[in-house]
Design a protein around this motif. Structure first.
Motif, PDB file in Angstrom:
ATOM      1  N   ASP A  53     -44.168   1.271 -38.550  1.00  0.00           N
ATOM      2  CA  ASP A  53     -43.623   2.551 -38.141  1.00  0.00           C
ATOM      3  C   ASP A  53     -43.899   3.602 -39.221  1.00  0.00           C
ATOM      4  OD1 ASP A  53     -41.118   4.451 -37.940  1.00  0.00           O
ATOM      5  OD2 ASP A  53     -41.319   3.347 -36.031  1.00  0.00           O
ATOM      6  N   ARG A  54     -44.010   4.869 -38.827  1.00  0.00           N
ATOM      7  CA  ARG A  54     -44.245   5.913 -39.835  1.00  0.00           C
ATOM      8  C   ARG A  54     -43.038   6.140 -40.755  1.00  0.00           C
ATOM      9  NH1 ARG A  54     -47.070   6.794 -35.605  1.00  0.00           N
ATOM     10  NH2 ARG A  54     -49.266   7.362 -35.780  1.00  0.00           N
ATOM     11  N   HIS A  55     -41.879   5.634 -40.329  1.00  0.00           N
ATOM     12  CA  HIS A  55     -40.680   5.807 -41.165  1.00  0.00           C
ATOM     13  C   HIS A  55     -40.725   4.960 -42.435  1.00  0.00           C
ATOM     14  CE1 HIS A  55     -38.987   7.495 -37.416  1.00  0.00           C
ATOM     15  NE2 HIS A  55     -38.535   8.347 -38.307  1.00  0.00           N
ATOM     16  N   LYS A 135     -45.819   9.452 -28.597  1.00  0.00           N
ATOM     17  CA  LYS A 135     -45.846   8.079 -29.126  1.00  0.00           C
ATOM     18  C   LYS A 135     -46.974   7.946 -30.135  1.00  0.00           C
ATOM     19  CE  LYS A 135     -43.785   5.232 -25.528  1.00  0.00           C
ATOM     20  NZ  LYS A 135     -43.788   6.084 -24.317  1.00  0.00           N
ATOM     21  N   GLU A 136     -47.939   8.890 -30.014  1.00  0.00           N
ATOM     22  CA  GLU A 136     -49.139   8.845 -30.858  1.00  0.00           C
ATOM     23  C   GLU A 136     -48.809   9.009 -32.342  1.00  0.00           C
ATOM     24  OE1 GLU A 136     -53.147  11.090 -30.210  1.00  0.00           O
ATOM     25  OE2 GLU A 136     -51.606  11.805 -28.845  1.00  0.00           O
ATOM     26  N   GLY A 137     -47.744   9.743 -32.624  1.00  0.00           N
ATOM     27  CA  GLY A 137     -47.461   9.914 -34.035  1.00  0.00           C
ATOM     28  C   GLY A 137     -46.575  11.092 -34.337  1.00  0.00           C
ATOM     29  N   GLY A 138     -46.773  11.655 -35.507  1.00  0.00           N
ATOM     30  CA  GLY A 138     -45.936  12.730 -35.983  1.00  0.00           C
ATOM     31  C   GLY A 138     -44.949  12.188 -37.001  1.00  0.00           C
ATOM     32  N   TYR A 139     -44.959  12.815 -38.173  1.00  0.00           N
ATOM     33  CA  TYR A 139     -44.054  12.393 -39.256  1.00  0.00           C
ATOM     34  C   TYR A 139     -42.911  13.406 -39.353  1.00  0.00           C
ATOM     35  CZ  TYR A 139     -48.073   9.655 -40.914  1.00  0.00           C
ATOM     36  OH  TYR A 139     -49.131   8.784 -41.021  1.00  0.00           O
ATOM     37  N   ALA A 140     -41.737  12.934 -39.733  1.00  0.00           N
ATOM     38  CA  ALA A 140     -40.647  13.866 -40.049  1.00  0.00           C
ATOM     39  C   ALA A 140     -41.185  14.829 -41.111  1.00  0.00           C
ATOM     40  CB  ALA A 140     -39.454  13.084 -40.576  1.00  0.00           C
TER      41      ALA A 140
HETATM   42  N1  ATP Z   1     -61.188  16.488 -35.223  1.00  0.00           N
HETATM   43  C1  ATP Z   1     -60.354  16.425 -34.186  1.00  0.00           C
HETATM   44  N2  ATP Z   1     -60.689  16.968 -33.010  1.00  0.00           N
HETATM   45  C2  ATP Z   1     -59.846  16.890 -31.954  1.00  0.00           C
HETATM   46  N3  ATP Z   1     -58.632  16.284 -31.968  1.00  0.00           N
HETATM   47  C3  ATP Z   1     -58.243  15.724 -33.095  1.00  0.00           C
HETATM   48  C4  ATP Z   1     -59.086  15.760 -34.266  1.00  0.00           C
HETATM   49  N4  ATP Z   1     -58.454  15.123 -35.251  1.00  0.00           N
HETATM   50  C5  ATP Z   1     -57.278  14.703 -34.738  1.00  0.00           C
HETATM   51  N5  ATP Z   1     -57.150  15.056 -33.450  1.00  0.00           N
HETATM   52  C6  ATP Z   1     -55.982  14.787 -32.587  1.00  0.00           C
HETATM   53  O1  ATP Z   1     -54.825  14.862 -33.395  1.00  0.00           O
HETATM   54  C7  ATP Z   1     -53.879  13.862 -33.037  1.00  0.00           C
HETATM   55  C8  ATP Z   1     -53.538  13.002 -34.249  1.00  0.00           C
HETATM   56  O2  ATP Z   1     -54.693  12.255 -34.619  1.00  0.00           O
HETATM   57  P1  ATP Z   1     -54.617  10.799 -35.196  1.00  0.00           P
HETATM   58  O3  ATP Z   1     -53.550  10.006 -34.534  1.00  0.00           O
HETATM   59  O4  ATP Z   1     -55.981  10.277 -35.191  1.00  0.00           O
HETATM   60  O5  ATP Z   1     -54.133  11.136 -36.687  1.00  0.00           O
HETATM   61  P2  ATP Z   1     -53.883  10.094 -37.878  1.00  0.00           P
HETATM   62  O6  ATP Z   1     -54.388  10.725 -39.119  1.00  0.00           O
HETATM   63  O7  ATP Z   1     -54.414   8.771 -37.509  1.00  0.00           O
HETATM   64  O8  ATP Z   1     -52.306  10.056 -37.899  1.00  0.00           O
HETATM   65  P3  ATP Z   1     -51.377   9.105 -38.771  1.00  0.00           P
HETATM   66  O9  ATP Z   1     -51.303   9.724 -40.143  1.00  0.00           O
HETATM   67  O10 ATP Z   1     -50.072   9.159 -38.041  1.00  0.00           O
HETATM   68  O11 ATP Z   1     -51.973   7.735 -38.793  1.00  0.00           O
HETATM   69  C9  ATP Z   1     -54.506  13.079 -31.899  1.00  0.00           C
HETATM   70  O12 ATP Z   1     -54.018  13.597 -30.696  1.00  0.00           O
HETATM   71  C10 ATP Z   1     -55.992  13.352 -32.052  1.00  0.00           C
HETATM   72  O13 ATP Z   1     -56.653  13.240 -30.832  1.00  0.00           O
END
Ligand code: ATP
Length: 292
Positions: A53-55, A135-140
């Motif tokens: 989890d990101r927490h 559900k994809e993510g997002g941090y506090a």
């Molecule tokens: N270069 C980009 N072009 C288009 N959409 C992007 C791009 N980079 C990220 N996104 C979008 O931003 C959102 C977050 O991306 P992603 O989950 O890959 O980030 P992450 O760095 O893996 O996050 P985390 O730090 O939580 O692991 C997703 O919806 C992704 O599709």
């Protein structure tokens, strides 16, 4: 098999870029008629696949456990016919160094892919993800700010962050072909890497291990400080030591700077212990990488 270490700010698109890379590599493997290539698989390791989890980033202890989980998953996968994509923040220089050592100990290449999305864009993405309760993510917000603050950007001049591929936000995809060539070889020949002193480390059995690390690294620092004192105004220099040459940068190095590198070396080798006989040469190697 090769290690591709992804690194970037929180919500920078690390998984987005990793997916592009994984897809590209899978197509290459599928299209290959070379048996050495077609037997390869790609292993994508990230928080999701590890059920994290990101927490975990809220507390040092949970973060440390998460890092240990990622570390063991990567280590396990590296030993097989697998191209490992370690998709995580990988923001601590020392952590990247340890994974580099793991790959090198197996004589397999590694590289770092830096997802170079600017902070403001990451913040916008993060806010969007939080607002959508995705559900994809997002941090506090406080965790996000803290991770940005602590992020240690990869430096392609150091051995463990090289080769370094940076992916700007507006680029369509990562430089998959270049990464493939660096990791697998343009001819499809499996690449191997020679082990070096830093990676041929075995757990120390000496009870005075820490004492030796401390003493030897301090001796090297004394040699450098003395040389700088005896050669005022001389930019840079090569100091031949019995077990390696210390390469000093053009500007004089301050004692606090040297002590910082020394502390890093000691803390890294507490975990990844270097045999007593190799402490001196390993520290010289580490200094040369860090004093550029
Ligand atoms: N270069 C980009 N072009 C288009 N959409 C992007 C791009 N980079 C990220 N996104 C979008 O931003 C959102 C977050 O991306 P992603 O989950 O890959 O980030 P992450 O760095 O893996 O996050 P985390 O730090 O939580 O692991 C997703 O919806 C992704 O599709």
């Amino acid at each position: 098999m090769p290690l591709i270490l992804i690194s970037g700010y929180p919500s920078s698109g690390k998984t987005y870029r990793s997916n592009q890379l994984v897809e590209s590599f899978k197509s290459k493997i599928q299209a290959s008629s070379d048996a050495r290539i077609s037997r390869l698989t790609v292993c994508h390791i990230n928080h999701q696949s590890l059920g994290l989890d990101r927490h975990v980033y809220r507390e040092a202890r949970t973060e440390k456990d998460a890092r240990a989980t990622e570390y063991s998953a990567v280590k396990r996968a590296l030993g097989k016919d697998t191209i490992v994509v370690a998709d995580g923040l990988n923001y601590i220089k020392g952590f990247r160094y340890q994974l580099y050592c793991e790959a090198k100990a197996l004589q397999t290449p590694s590289c770092v892919v830096h997802v170079g999305t600017p902070v403001d864009t990451c913040r916008e993405i993060n806010t969007r993800l939080l607002e959508n309760d995705s559900k994809e993510g997002g941090y506090a917000v406080d965790i996000f700010d803290n991770l940005i603050y602590r992020y240690e950007e990869p430096n392609g001049m150091t051995r463990w962050d090289s080769p370094l591929f940076t992916v700007p936000y507006d680029d369509e995809g990562p430089p998959c072909q270049d990464i493939w060539d660096a990791m697998i070889g343009s001819e499809g020949k499996a690449k191997t890497v020679k082990p070096n002193l830093a990676t041929m480390m075995k757990p120390a059995t000496e009870s005075d291990h820490l004492y030796e690390l401390d003493k030897t690294s301090q001796e090297i620092l004394n040699v450098i400080m003395k040389w700088q004192k005896d050669h005022p105004g001389e930019g840079g220099g090569e100091l031949p030591e019995a077990e390696g040459t210390i390469e000093l940068p053009a500007n004089p190095v301050s004692l606090p700077q040297l002590q910082r590198v020394r502390r890093q070396f000691i803390s890294l080798n507490r975990l990844h212990s270097v045999p007593k006989t190799r402490i001196r040469s390993s520290f010289i190697e580490y200094l040369n990488d860090n004093l550029i």
